[in-house]
Design a protein around this motif. Structure first.
Motif, PDB file in Angstrom:
ATOM      1  N   UNK A  23      39.186   9.203  45.763  1.00 61.69           N
ATOM      2  CA  UNK A  23      39.142  10.623  45.393  1.00 61.69           C
ATOM      3  C   UNK A  23      40.306  11.333  46.078  1.00 61.69           C
ATOM      4  N   UNK A  24      41.383  11.507  45.345  1.00 63.22           N
ATOM      5  CA  UNK A  24      42.608  12.057  45.933  1.00 63.22           C
ATOM      6  C   UNK A  24      42.510  13.553  46.207  1.00 63.22           C
ATOM      7  N   UNK A  25      41.794  14.284  45.325  1.00 66.34           N
ATOM      8  CA  UNK A  25      41.739  15.738  45.451  1.00 66.34           C
ATOM      9  C   UNK A  25      40.286  16.220  45.373  1.00 66.34           C
ATOM     10  N   UNK A  26      39.555  16.172  46.498  1.00 72.32           N
ATOM     11  CA  UNK A  26      38.148  16.609  46.465  1.00 72.32           C
ATOM     12  C   UNK A  26      37.962  18.077  46.112  1.00 72.32           C
ATOM     13  N   UNK A  27      39.031  18.878  46.196  1.00 75.00           N
ATOM     14  CA  UNK A  27      38.933  20.298  45.822  1.00 75.00           C
ATOM     15  C   UNK A  27      39.358  20.549  44.388  1.00 75.00           C
ATOM     16  N   UNK A  28      39.413  19.489  43.588  1.00 77.98           N
ATOM     17  CA  UNK A  28      39.780  19.651  42.175  1.00 77.98           C
ATOM     18  C   UNK A  28      38.957  18.689  41.323  1.00 77.98           C
ATOM     19  N   UNK A  29      37.636  18.817  41.433  1.00 73.98           N
ATOM     20  CA  UNK A  29      36.718  17.932  40.719  1.00 73.98           C
ATOM     21  C   UNK A  29      35.807  18.752  39.806  1.00 73.98           C
ATOM     22  N   UNK A  30      35.663  18.317  38.576  1.00 75.26           N
ATOM     23  CA  UNK A  30      34.795  19.017  37.624  1.00 75.26           C
ATOM     24  C   UNK A  30      33.356  18.567  37.805  1.00 75.26           C
ATOM     25  N   UNK A  31      32.434  19.527  37.908  1.00 69.05           N
ATOM     26  CA  UNK A  31      31.002  19.270  38.073  1.00 69.05           C
ATOM     27  C   UNK A  31      30.278  19.752  36.822  1.00 69.05           C
ATOM     28  N   UNK A  32      29.501  18.872  36.212  1.00 73.19           N
ATOM     29  CA  UNK A  32      28.743  19.246  35.017  1.00 73.19           C
ATOM     30  C   UNK A  32      27.306  18.739  35.125  1.00 73.19           C
ATOM     31  N   UNK A  33      26.407  19.475  34.493  1.00 72.75           N
ATOM     32  CA  UNK A  33      25.012  19.046  34.405  1.00 72.75           C
ATOM     33  C   UNK A  33      24.448  19.462  33.058  1.00 72.75           C
ATOM     34  N   UNK A  34      23.675  18.555  32.456  1.00 75.29           N
ATOM     35  CA  UNK A  34      23.004  18.858  31.192  1.00 75.29           C
ATOM     36  C   UNK A  34      21.529  18.499  31.312  1.00 75.29           C
ATOM     37  N   UNK A  35      20.730  19.189  30.530  1.00 75.45           N
ATOM     38  CA  UNK A  35      19.291  18.914  30.456  1.00 75.45           C
ATOM     39  C   UNK A  35      18.950  18.646  28.995  1.00 75.45           C
ATOM     40  N   UNK A  36      18.469  17.436  28.719  1.00 70.37           N
ATOM     41  CA  UNK A  36      18.149  17.023  27.346  1.00 70.37           C
ATOM     42  C   UNK A  36      19.339  17.222  26.404  1.00 70.37           C
ATOM     43  N   UNK A  37      20.544  16.947  26.922  1.00 70.60           N
ATOM     44  CA  UNK A  37      21.753  17.071  26.117  1.00 70.60           C
ATOM     45  C   UNK A  37      22.330  18.470  26.044  1.00 70.60           C
ATOM     46  N   UNK A  38      21.628  19.452  26.590  1.00 66.66           N
ATOM     47  CA  UNK A  38      22.104  20.844  26.575  1.00 66.66           C
ATOM     48  C   UNK A  38      22.928  21.125  27.826  1.00 66.66           C
ATOM     49  N   UNK A  39      24.211  21.508  27.692  1.00 63.92           N
ATOM     50  CA  UNK A  39      25.024  21.827  28.867  1.00 63.92           C
ATOM     51  C   UNK A  39      24.447  23.007  29.645  1.00 63.92           C
ATOM     52  N   UNK A  40      24.346  22.849  30.936  1.00 64.10           N
ATOM     53  CA  UNK A  40      23.829  23.917  31.796  1.00 64.10           C
ATOM     54  C   UNK A  40      24.879  24.375  32.821  1.00 64.10           C
ATOM     55  N   UNK A  41      25.450  23.412  33.537  1.00 65.78           N
ATOM     56  CA  UNK A  41      26.425  23.738  34.571  1.00 65.78           C
ATOM     57  C   UNK A  41      27.766  23.095  34.241  1.00 65.78           C
ATOM     58  N   UNK A  42      28.839  23.832  34.473  1.00 66.20           N
ATOM     59  CA  UNK A  42      30.191  23.324  34.253  1.00 66.20           C
ATOM     60  C   UNK A  42      31.122  24.114  35.165  1.00 66.20           C
TER      61      UNK A  42
END
Length: 217
Positions: A137-156
């Protein structure tokens, strides 16, 4: 004994799980909280961890459990009062975590001025992925975080949006707690948190780090 697993196959007995709250401004706004003067720290017990593919069990004393996708850090080198410029040297791995919060219970405890570990530290409250070696992990301050529930995007969101950087978090926490090999640090969550219920399938992923899939019993 709960262990943290590196994708290389190495395992570390888990010590402390140290978590930071209110570390993304958009998440602070969505909950209507005030911007803190210093990092907000709480802890979870190692018994709260479940692995990829396992089940979340929402306690019967809550009816409002929320998901919070986060970058997790695995400490590999002991340290106390670590300067920020040396902080990343103490990380042996990066992982994906979901900080589960019983929002109704937490609100009730806050209103009474009481600690809220029962809203954050219950069994299954910390789904955790295997950790990739820190060198990947070269750049820990440049990572995309996503979460979905039952296929529905919630966090991005992105770790670039953190108020306190990974290095700053480690430095600050090490001034309070001696960080030891096997300690896990959760670094906060971006906006988009929301409720989960029985039967839900939750997928959290961080680009370049990994993914985590759990279901709700």
């Amino acid at each position: 004994m709960k262990t943290a697993r590196l994708t290389t196959g190495h395992e570390y007995p888990i010590g402390k799980i140290l978590c930071i709250g209110r570390n993304y401004a958009d998440h602070i706004c969505e909950l209507g909280n005030a911007l803190p003067d210093a990092p907000v720290i709480f802890m979870k017990p190692a018994s709260s961890i479940i692995d990829d593919g396992e089940e979340i069990v929402i306690p019967p004393y809550s009816s409002d459990c929320h998901h919070e996708a986060e970058l997790a850090l695995l400490i590999g080198i002991e340290g106390k009062n670590i300067p920020p410029e040396k902080a990343l040297d103490h990380i042996i791995g990066y992982g994906v975590a979901i900080d589960l919060t019983l929002r109704d219970v937490q609100a009730g405890q806050k209103k009474k001025g009481l600690p809220w570990e029962i809203a954050k530290g219950f069994d299954t409250a910390c789904p955790l992925s295997p950790f990739v070696p820190a060198g990947q992990v070269a750049k820990p301050q440049d990572l995309r975080i996503r979460l979905s529930v039952n296929g529905e995007p919630r966090q991005d969101g992105s770790t670039a949006m953190m108020i306190h950087s990974v290095a700053a978090i480690i430095s600050y926490m090490s001034g309070i707690f001696t960080l030891e090999p096997g300690d896990v640090i959760l670094t906060g969550t971006p906006a988009g948190v929301g409720p989960i219920t029985s039967g839900d399938r939750i997928i959290a992923e961080i680009t370049g780090v990994g993914s985590l899939t759990v279901t709700v019993r």
